[in-house]
Design a protein around this motif. Structure first.
Motif, PDB file in Angstrom:
ATOM      1  N   ARG A 276       0.833  -1.209   0.000  1.00 23.43           N
ATOM      2  CA  ARG A 276       0.000   0.000   0.000  1.00 23.43           C
ATOM      3  C   ARG A 276       0.866   1.258   0.000  1.00 23.43           C
ATOM      4  O   ARG A 276       0.640   2.187  -0.772  1.00 23.43           O
ATOM      5  CB  ARG A 276      -0.926   0.005   1.212  1.00 23.43           C
ATOM      6  N   ARG A 277       1.876   1.276   0.863  1.00 23.99           N
ATOM      7  CA  ARG A 277       2.758   2.433   0.925  1.00 23.99           C
ATOM      8  C   ARG A 277       4.206   1.952   0.942  1.00 23.99           C
ATOM      9  O   ARG A 277       4.662   1.426   1.947  1.00 23.99           O
ATOM     10  CB  ARG A 277       2.466   3.273   2.171  1.00 23.99           C
ATOM     11  N   ALA A 278       4.864   2.156  -0.151  1.00 21.18           N
ATOM     12  CA  ALA A 278       6.260   1.716  -0.259  1.00 21.18           C
ATOM     13  C   ALA A 278       7.191   2.825   0.186  1.00 21.18           C
ATOM     14  O   ALA A 278       6.879   4.014   0.065  1.00 21.18           O
ATOM     15  CB  ALA A 278       6.578   1.314  -1.690  1.00 21.18           C
ATOM     16  N   GLY A 279       8.324   2.439   0.724  1.00 19.98           N
ATOM     17  CA  GLY A 279       9.331   3.418   1.101  1.00 19.98           C
ATOM     18  C   GLY A 279      10.096   3.891  -0.120  1.00 19.98           C
ATOM     19  O   GLY A 279       9.717   3.664  -1.267  1.00 19.98           O
ATOM     20  N   GLU A 280      11.216   4.557   0.131  1.00 21.82           N
ATOM     21  CA  GLU A 280      12.008   5.075  -0.978  1.00 21.82           C
ATOM     22  C   GLU A 280      12.595   3.950  -1.831  1.00 21.82           C
ATOM     23  O   GLU A 280      12.762   4.098  -3.025  1.00 21.82           O
ATOM     24  CB  GLU A 280      13.120   5.980  -0.450  1.00 21.82           C
TER      25      GLU A 280
END
Length: 211
Positions: free
Chosen positions: A9-13
């Protein structure tokens, strides 16, 4: 061709994904390639002075060969000569990688209307990190694809050579990711080799491994 589905859903860099494949060497020596016969390539219009150099090289190779296999072997031996003439030096002058070298060889083979392609594989064996894909050359003799070491002209593939891809398809295709990269690592495990051998025996209905 392998496809892996991964979502977040929310990936880091940045994220690192690991894909693992367990392989065992095939005892059969047969090289199984597609059976489609490729079309003869059109002769390129070479820019000068490359055109004159390539035509001279091709004529020298024709004089020393009898068929497509011997033609390719002789061409590779001349192109990789330790004592190159000015024509060979010209063809080498702007090459900066092994892949570019195979492309140059293919371009020369087009002048003789010999179908060719590039394949990429990994040389297995001892454990190594950051293993590199090695480009290899194949030509079609009208019946089958023949493999050659582009740096020596030696026919065939190296022992323990894992073919990863054939042709120009990208090594890695990723959707929704910027600047993806791929690295290969190789390890050797006798336990996994036995497991693969057992699985093969089961598929073949063999009882050799039942002990």
């Amino acid at each position: 061709q392998r496809v892996a589905d991964w979502a977040i859903r929310r990936a880091g860099e940045s994220s690192v994904l690991y894909y693992r494949a367990t392989l065992a060497e095939d005892s059969q020596d047969d090289e199984l390639w597609d059976k489609n016969v490729p079309a003869f390539p059109e002769k390129p219009v070479y820019p000068e002075p490359f055109g004159a150099a390539i035509r001279s090289i091709l004529q020298d190779v024709r004089d020393e060969s009898a068929d497509i296999a011997s033609f390719t072997r002789e061409l590779l031996q001349q192109l990789n000569s330790a004592d190159p003439n000015e024509n060979i030096e010209l063809l080498r002058s702007d090459i900066n990688s092994d892949q570019q070298w195979v492309r140059r060889i293919q371009n020369v083979l087009e002048g003789a209307r010999i179908p060719s392609r590039i394949l990429f594989g990994i040389k297995l064996g001892e454990a190594k990190n950051h293993a590199q894909l090695t480009p290899w050359l194949q030509v079609h003799n009208g019946d089958q694809w023949l493999s050659f070491d582009p740096k020596s002209g030696k026919p065939g593939l190296p022992r323990q050579f894992l073919i990863w891809k054939i042709g120009d398809a990208p090594t890695l295709k990723v959707n929704g990711v910027e600047k993806p990269s791929i690295q290969f690592s190789v390890t050797k495990s006798y336990r996994e080799m036995i497991s693969v051998a057992n699985k093969r025996a089961e598929n073949l209905g063999s009882t050799v491994m039942d002990y």
